[in-house]
Structure formats: structure tokens, C-alpha cells
Design an enzyme around this catalytic site. Structure first.
Site, PDB file in Angstrom:
ATOM      1  N   LYS A  22      22.064  45.186  97.571  1.00 13.76           N
ATOM      2  CA  LYS A  22      22.399  46.190  98.341  1.00 13.76           C
ATOM      3  C   LYS A  22      21.377  47.645  98.052  1.00 13.76           C
ATOM      4  O   LYS A  22      20.808  48.151  98.926  1.00 13.76           O
ATOM      5  CB  LYS A  22      23.826  46.669  98.013  1.00 13.76           C
ATOM      6  N   ASN A  23      21.095  47.972  96.949  1.00 12.45           N
ATOM      7  CA  ASN A  23      20.406  49.036  96.427  1.00 12.45           C
ATOM      8  C   ASN A  23      18.883  48.841  96.843  1.00 12.45           C
ATOM      9  O   ASN A  23      18.096  49.776  97.051  1.00 12.45           O
ATOM     10  CB  ASN A  23      20.599  49.354  95.127  1.00 12.45           C
ATOM     11  N   ARG A  93      24.877  57.784 100.082  1.00 12.25           N
ATOM     12  CA  ARG A  93      24.010  58.502  99.523  1.00 12.25           C
ATOM     13  C   ARG A  93      22.562  58.129  99.744  1.00 12.25           C
ATOM     14  O   ARG A  93      21.653  58.940  99.653  1.00 12.25           O
ATOM     15  CB  ARG A  93      24.282  57.979  97.845  1.00 12.25           C
ATOM     16  N   CYS A 117      29.416  57.552  96.681  1.00 12.44           N
ATOM     17  CA  CYS A 117      30.516  57.698  95.717  1.00 12.44           C
ATOM     18  C   CYS A 117      30.559  58.936  94.941  1.00 12.44           C
ATOM     19  O   CYS A 117      29.547  59.379  94.184  1.00 12.44           O
ATOM     20  CB  CYS A 117      30.292  56.422  95.053  1.00 12.44           C
ATOM     21  N   ARG A 122      26.294  65.287  91.555  1.00 12.43           N
ATOM     22  CA  ARG A 122      25.056  64.350  91.636  1.00 12.43           C
ATOM     23  C   ARG A 122      23.849  65.339  92.032  1.00 12.43           C
ATOM     24  O   ARG A 122      23.421  65.048  93.387  1.00 12.43           O
ATOM     25  CB  ARG A 122      25.227  63.083  92.552  1.00 12.43           C
ATOM     26  N   PRO A 123      23.254  65.540  91.395  1.00 11.32           N
ATOM     27  CA  PRO A 123      22.098  66.457  91.494  1.00 11.32           C
ATOM     28  C   PRO A 123      21.120  65.737  92.116  1.00 11.32           C
ATOM     29  O   PRO A 123      20.697  64.502  92.025  1.00 11.32           O
ATOM     30  CB  PRO A 123      21.523  67.305  90.343  1.00 11.32           C
ATOM     31  N   ILE A 124      19.954  66.500  93.038  1.00  5.77           N
ATOM     32  CA  ILE A 124      19.031  65.951  93.442  1.00  5.77           C
ATOM     33  C   ILE A 124      17.814  66.761  93.065  1.00  5.77           C
ATOM     34  O   ILE A 124      16.588  66.696  93.738  1.00  5.77           O
ATOM     35  CB  ILE A 124      18.934  65.596  95.146  1.00  5.77           C
ATOM     36  N   ASP A 305      26.713  50.428  87.050  1.00  6.16           N
ATOM     37  CA  ASP A 305      27.521  49.756  88.167  1.00  6.16           C
ATOM     38  C   ASP A 305      28.377  48.716  87.991  1.00  6.16           C
ATOM     39  O   ASP A 305      28.904  47.983  88.775  1.00  6.16           O
ATOM     40  CB  ASP A 305      26.445  49.443  89.634  1.00  6.16           C
ATOM     41  N   ILE A 327      25.575  57.025  82.018  1.00  4.68           N
ATOM     42  CA  ILE A 327      24.786  57.724  82.834  1.00  4.68           C
ATOM     43  C   ILE A 327      25.747  58.690  84.009  1.00  4.68           C
ATOM     44  O   ILE A 327      25.049  59.892  84.057  1.00  4.68           O
ATOM     45  CB  ILE A 327      24.415  56.613  84.338  1.00  4.68           C
ATOM     46  N   ARG A 397      31.529  47.963 101.349  1.00  6.47           N
ATOM     47  CA  ARG A 397      30.185  48.790 101.540  1.00  6.47           C
ATOM     48  C   ARG A 397      29.017  47.947 100.571  1.00  6.47           C
ATOM     49  O   ARG A 397      27.816  47.747 100.730  1.00  6.47           O
ATOM     50  CB  ARG A 397      30.110  49.866 100.948  1.00  6.47           C
TER      51      ARG A 397
HETATM   52  N1  EPU Z   1      20.101  62.966  88.041  1.00  6.31           N
HETATM   53  C1  EPU Z   1      19.496  64.161  87.918  1.00  6.31           C
HETATM   54  N2  EPU Z   1      18.802  64.823  88.877  1.00  6.31           N
HETATM   55  C2  EPU Z   1      18.538  64.218  89.919  1.00  6.31           C
HETATM   56  C3  EPU Z   1      18.921  62.871  90.110  1.00  6.31           C
HETATM   57  C4  EPU Z   1      19.544  62.073  89.378  1.00  6.31           C
HETATM   58  O1  EPU Z   1      20.175  65.033  86.940  1.00  6.31           O
HETATM   59  O2  EPU Z   1      17.769  64.690  90.532  1.00  6.31           O
HETATM   60  C5  EPU Z   1      21.011  62.415  87.139  1.00  6.31           C
HETATM   61  C6  EPU Z   1      22.292  61.828  87.642  1.00  6.31           C
HETATM   62  O3  EPU Z   1      23.224  62.966  87.677  1.00  6.31           O
HETATM   63  C7  EPU Z   1      22.673  60.851  86.682  1.00  6.31           C
HETATM   64  C8  EPU Z   1      21.449  60.318  86.502  1.00  6.31           C
HETATM   65  O4  EPU Z   1      20.467  61.150  86.773  1.00  6.31           O
HETATM   66  O5  EPU Z   1      23.287  61.268  85.454  1.00  6.31           O
HETATM   67  C9  EPU Z   1      20.968  58.872  87.086  1.00  6.31           C
HETATM   68  O6  EPU Z   1      21.040  58.929  88.551  1.00  6.31           O
HETATM   69  P1  EPU Z   1      20.305  58.377  89.612  1.00  6.31           P
HETATM   70  O7  EPU Z   1      19.384  59.301  90.205  1.00  6.31           O
HETATM   71  O8  EPU Z   1      19.708  57.238  88.782  1.00  6.31           O
HETATM   72  O9  EPU Z   1      21.355  57.616  90.387  1.00  6.31           O
HETATM   73  P2  EPU Z   1      21.133  57.324  91.989  1.00  6.31           P
HETATM   74  O10 EPU Z   1      19.884  57.160  92.396  1.00  6.31           O
HETATM   75  O11 EPU Z   1      21.875  58.571  92.675  1.00  6.31           O
HETATM   76  C10 EPU Z   1      21.351  54.773  92.030  1.00  6.31           C
HETATM   77  C11 EPU Z   1      22.459  53.806  92.698  1.00  6.31           C
HETATM   78  C12 EPU Z   1      23.808  53.708  91.930  1.00  6.31           C
HETATM   79  C13 EPU Z   1      23.534  53.727  90.321  1.00  6.31           C
HETATM   80  C14 EPU Z   1      22.627  54.815  89.847  1.00  6.31           C
HETATM   81  C15 EPU Z   1      22.300  54.438  88.523  1.00  6.31           C
HETATM   82  C16 EPU Z   1      21.681  53.395  94.770  1.00  6.31           C
HETATM   83  C17 EPU Z   1      21.876  53.631  96.179  1.00  6.31           C
HETATM   84  N3  EPU Z   1      22.569  54.111  94.035  1.00  6.31           N
HETATM   85  O12 EPU Z   1      22.145  55.953  92.090  1.00  6.31           O
HETATM   86  O13 EPU Z   1      24.452  52.665  92.399  1.00  6.31           O
HETATM   87  O14 EPU Z   1      25.055  54.100  89.803  1.00  6.31           O
HETATM   88  O15 EPU Z   1      21.331  54.441  90.450  1.00  6.31           O
HETATM   89  O16 EPU Z   1      21.781  53.193  88.405  1.00  6.31           O
HETATM   90  O17 EPU Z   1      20.693  52.941  94.267  1.00  6.31           O
HETATM   91  C18 EPU Z   1      26.402  51.599  93.299  1.00  6.31           C
HETATM   92  O18 EPU Z   1      25.591  50.724  93.670  1.00  6.31           O
HETATM   93  O19 EPU Z   1      27.521  51.224  93.033  1.00  6.31           O
HETATM   94  C19 EPU Z   1      25.735  52.847  92.965  1.00  6.31           C
HETATM   95  C20 EPU Z   1      26.465  54.016  92.844  1.00  6.31           C
END
Ligand code: EPU
Length: 416
Positions: A22-23, A93, A117, A122-124, A305, A327, A397
Site C-alpha cells: 500500500k505505502n 494522508r 489515521c 502528525r506534523p509536516i 504499522d 514512532i 483501506r
Molecule cells: N514527523 C515530524 N515532522 C514531519 C514528519 C514526521 O516530526 O514533518 C514525525 C512524526 O510525528 C512521527 C515520525 O516523524 O513521529 C515518523 O513519521 P513519518 O513521517 O515517518 O510517517 P508518515 O510518512 O506520515 C508513514 C506511513 C505510516 C507509518 C509511518 C511510519 C504512509 C502513507 N504512511 O507515515 O503508515 O506508520 O510512515 O513508518 O506511508 C499505515 O500504513 O498504517 C501507516 C500509518
């Protein structure tokens, strides 16, 4: 929303095929925007998040032709919009990958703040700061992130937190930037490597994906390609847990074993018997399971995950297990539902203490997100009686045909 009705206590037996990741798919589909011709993607999972990403592409002017369940031909050359429709972006997301892809193609992107989710905030910031380092200005206007650049210039970007999403977005944004971009402290997940492999297949110049330093030399044009997406390690791990909790004997097929090492290792440590073949695993479980301590970490550590699913499995392991979420700040919201089924689990912040060994009993429960839903399916398969799980759309999903696959393994599961 839908409800699963599951009668627990049936031993799973047989073979199950694992679909594409998926991811990985959710990163590679937006990346097709950068190709200068139609791309053929194979091994796409047939799940609602993939449909949503296709809908986004179509709404922006691309053509997407599905060839059966797992192949699609995507021609994004006719896209003329830099804006992802608000209502679609909000639903998922991974819609924020269109930020990096559109910025790369048009020097402009307009995408709503993403949904997804809920595991706490969840900051960006890492994504936005990375785009800024490449030369883009950004502002948030009525919930929409607006990015604009005169041109994108390669640079060095250091992430102070390892982020899958930010690594993917900067990869997408930098493939056609001028000069070289270096991402330091990059995420190493298999789907990062898969995205880089796809981008290289259309002519990008990326080295180091899968390590914590990725170098991207900008190119001026990208071609098209045929590309096969990697198997989903989390779907595979989830079926491993389902086999184990039912004391089953299941062959998990069409997988990449090296992506599953941390899950295999943890399952073996609690007494699950695993036999490795080339692209499959046999998971058997005859004896009582043993307790374990689990901490979720970035790849190659134990995946967050799989944290809800292993917690569900550990309810059946004798003794006290400690599960630490490394995480996300708030990824134990499903624990209350497991307790409704008789689990004895206490949560303090990012740590759950599981007093396992007593068989769970059926109850009406509610899935609060995708992997939480998978954990409830695992619990229900092992429990005594008939469990009803509300909110199956979360589960669907990320798990293709979960009802068909589990029925094929001898489970009693119906969707109503
Ligand atoms: N973080 C920041 N700033 C940012 C981005 C992230 O501080 O700008 C922090 C987050 O708060 C978190 C950590 O960094 O504590 C890791 O977040 P990450 O950005 O790696 O997560 P994501 O990209 O939003 C993806 C997967 C998630 C999975 C995470 C961690 C996708 C679409 N989603 O999310 O998958 O939990 O990586 O491996 O690829 C799932 O499939 O169920 C799922 C939620």
C-alpha cells in the site's frame, strides 16, 4: 461503514497470497505525474486508498486505465491542474505526496492539509522545510498548502527526525531540480527504495535509497516505464499474526523475506515456527506462546504499522509483555477495544503492559484506524465466540479482500 462478524477459534490452514505494498503504491502513483508518457504499474493492491489516489489523478486530468485488479496504465501527461481537490486530499494522508510531485512538475502545488489515521499530532514541518530549502515558498491558506518556486535548486537537506513521508516528498520534488540534492538521515523503509527504483526506471538519477544518505542528481526530463510494486510487508506480518493466534499452519506467499526480518525475528522469539522459502514463509504454531518485549522503530527495526497486531497476538502469550511505541505519540487507542474482549493491558504514554495468556472472549468492538482494525481481526480470530467489528472501511483501506483470504484459510468471517 460495514461490520465484520468473526467466529473465533478456527485454526487457519492453507495458503494466502500477499498483494502489493500500500505505502509503496501510494508514493509511486503520484510519481507517475513526472513521466513523459504512460506508465504501467503492476502488483498494485486493490484497496480503497489506491482508488482514491487514482481519483485524484483523474480529477486533475490524467487517464487511468485499470487492466484487471492489479495493473493500471497511468498517463498523467495531460494533467493541467496544480490543485488536488480538497475533499479527496482530506481523505488520505498520502495525498500530500502530490505536493512533491506537482511542485517538481509545475513549480507549483496546492494540496489540502492531509487527513489519515489519527495517532496524535502528525506534523509536516520536515516536508515544508525541505521544499523551502529546494527554493519553494509556502503558505497555508484556508487549510490548503500552497507551494510556489521560480525554479527548484538541489541542496543538502538534513532531517532531525527520520520521516518516511518527508523522505518521499523530497525525493519527488528534487528529481528534476537543478544540481544535486542530498537527503541526510533519510528513512530506509522498503517503500522508499521502491519509489527510488521506480523513479530511476523513468530516468531519474538517485543513489543511496535504503541507506540514510540519498543523493539525487536532477535530470531535465523523465520517460515512462513498466514497473512492478513490491509485496506489502505489513499485510504479510498481519497474516503471520493471524496464523499464530489460531495455532494455525499457513503459507504466506508472494513476499520479500528480507523486508520481514524484524517481524520474523520477534515471532520466532515468542515461539512461532517459521520456515523460509524463496518468496514465501510457512507459519506454524503448535505450542503456547511466550511473552516478549517489542519496541517499534524506523526500518529495519520492528515496524510501528505492526505494533497493534503484535500487541493483539501477545494477549495470548503467557506472562507480561511490554510493547513500546517508538514512532507515534498516541498509537494505543485500540487497546480499550482489546480490553473489551478480556485483554489485560495497561497503557502509560507510549508503553503498553500486556498481561497475556488468557483466551480473549468475543465482544462488539470498533476499529479506530487501519492497523487497529487488523489487531481486532487478529483478536477476534483467536477469541471464544462471535466478535463484531465496526468500521471495516478502515481495514479495507489496507487489506485487499481480507474476507475472501481469511475464508480461504478456514476462518468464519462475514461482512454485513
Ligand atoms: N514527523 C515530524 N515532522 C514531519 C514528519 C514526521 O516530526 O514533518 C514525525 C512524526 O510525528 C512521527 C515520525 O516523524 O513521529 C515518523 O513519521 P513519518 O513521517 O515517518 O510517517 P508518515 O510518512 O506520515 C508513514 C506511513 C505510516 C507509518 C509511518 C511510519 C504512509 C502513507 N504512511 O507515515 O503508515 O506508520 O510512515 O513508518 O506511508 C499505515 O500504513 O498504517 C501507516 C500509518
Amino acid at each position: 461503514m460495514g461490520r465484520f462478524v468473526i467466529e473465533g477459534g478456527r485454526r487457519l490452514k492453507g495458503e494466502v497470497n500477499i498483494n502489493g505494498s500500500k505505502n509503496a503504491a501510494l508514493a509511486i502513483i503520484p510519481a507517475t505525474l513526472l513521466a513523459s508518457g504512460p506508465c504501467v504499474l503492476s502488483n498494485l493492491p486493490n484497496i480503497s486508498d489506491v482508488d482514491l489516489s487514482f481519483e485524484i489523478l483523474r480529477k486533475m486530468g490524467a487517464t487511468v486505465n485499470r487492466q484487471g485488479k492489479h495493473v493500471a496504465i497511468i498517463d498523467a501527461t495531460s494533467i493541467n491542474s496544480t490543485e488536488v481537490p480538497f475533499n479527496l486530499a482530506m481523505k488520505m494522508r498520502a495525498s500530500y505526496y502530490y505536493l512533491g510531485a506537482l511542485l517538481s512538475k509545475f513549480n507549483e502545488a496546492n494540496v489540502a492539509m492531509p487527513g489519515g489515521c489519527n495517532f496524535g499530532v502528525r506534523p509536516i514541518n520536515l516536508h515544508l522545510n525541505g521544499f523551502k530549502s529546494l527554493g519553494a515558498e509556502y503558505r497555508v491558506d484556508r487549510g490548503i498548502i500552497r507551494l510556489k518556486a521560480k525554479h527548484l535548486q538541489g541542496t543538502k537537506i538534513y532531517f532531525d527526525v527520520v520521516s518516511v513521508g518527508a523522505t518521499i516528498n523530497i525525493l519527488l520534488a528534487s528529481v528534476m531540480a537543478q544540481g544535486v540534492t542530498i537527503i541526510e538521515n533519510a528513512a530506509k523503509e522498503p517503500h522508499i527504495v521502491d519509489l527510488a527504483n521506480f523513479l530511476n526506471s523513468i530516468g531519474a538519477c538517485i543513489v543511496g535509497a535504503g541507506t540514510n544518505v540519498i543523493k539525487i542528481k536532477g535530470v531535465s526530463k523523465l520517460k515512462s516505464s513498466n514497473y512492478t510494486i513490491i509485496p506489502d510487508p505489513i499485510e504479510a506480518g498481519s497474516y503471520m499474526a493471524m496464523a499464530a493466534i489460531t495455532k494455525g499452519d499457513v503459507v504466506i506467499k508472494d513476499i520479500t523475506i528480507k523486508h520481514l526480518e524484524s517481524i520474523i525475528n520477534k515471532m520466532e522469539s515468542i515461539g512461532v515456527h517459521i520456515t523460509r522459502y524463496d518468496n514465501s514463509l510457512r507459519v506454524c504454531c503448535a505450542d503456547a506462546l511466550k511473552k516478549a518485549d517489542v519496541t517499534s522503530q524506523a526500518y529495519p527495526g520492528f515496524p510501528t504499522d505492526m505494533q497493534p497486531q503484535i500487541t493483539a497476538l501477545l494477549t495470548s502469550a503467557k506472562g507480561t509483555s511490554i510493547v513500546t511505541e517508538g514512532i507515534w505519540n498516541n498509537r494505543f487507542q485500540y487497546v480499550g477495544e482489546l480490553c473489551r474482549m478480556g485483554a489485560v493491558i495497561t497503557v502509560d504514554g507510549k508503553v503498553a503492559v500486556v498481561e497475556g495468556g488468557k483466551r480473549l472472549t468475543a465482544a462488539p468492538v470498533v476499529a479506530c484506524d487501519l492497523r487497529a482494525g487488523a489487531a481486532l481481526v487478529i483478536a477476534a480470530l483467536g477469541a471464544k465466540g462471535i466478535t463484531e467489528i465496526e468500521n471495516t472501511s478502515y481495514i479495507e483501506r489496507g487489506y485487499e479482500d481480507i474476507v475472501g483470504k481469511l475464508t480461504g484459510l478456514g476462518a468464519y468471517i462475514r461482512k454485513v
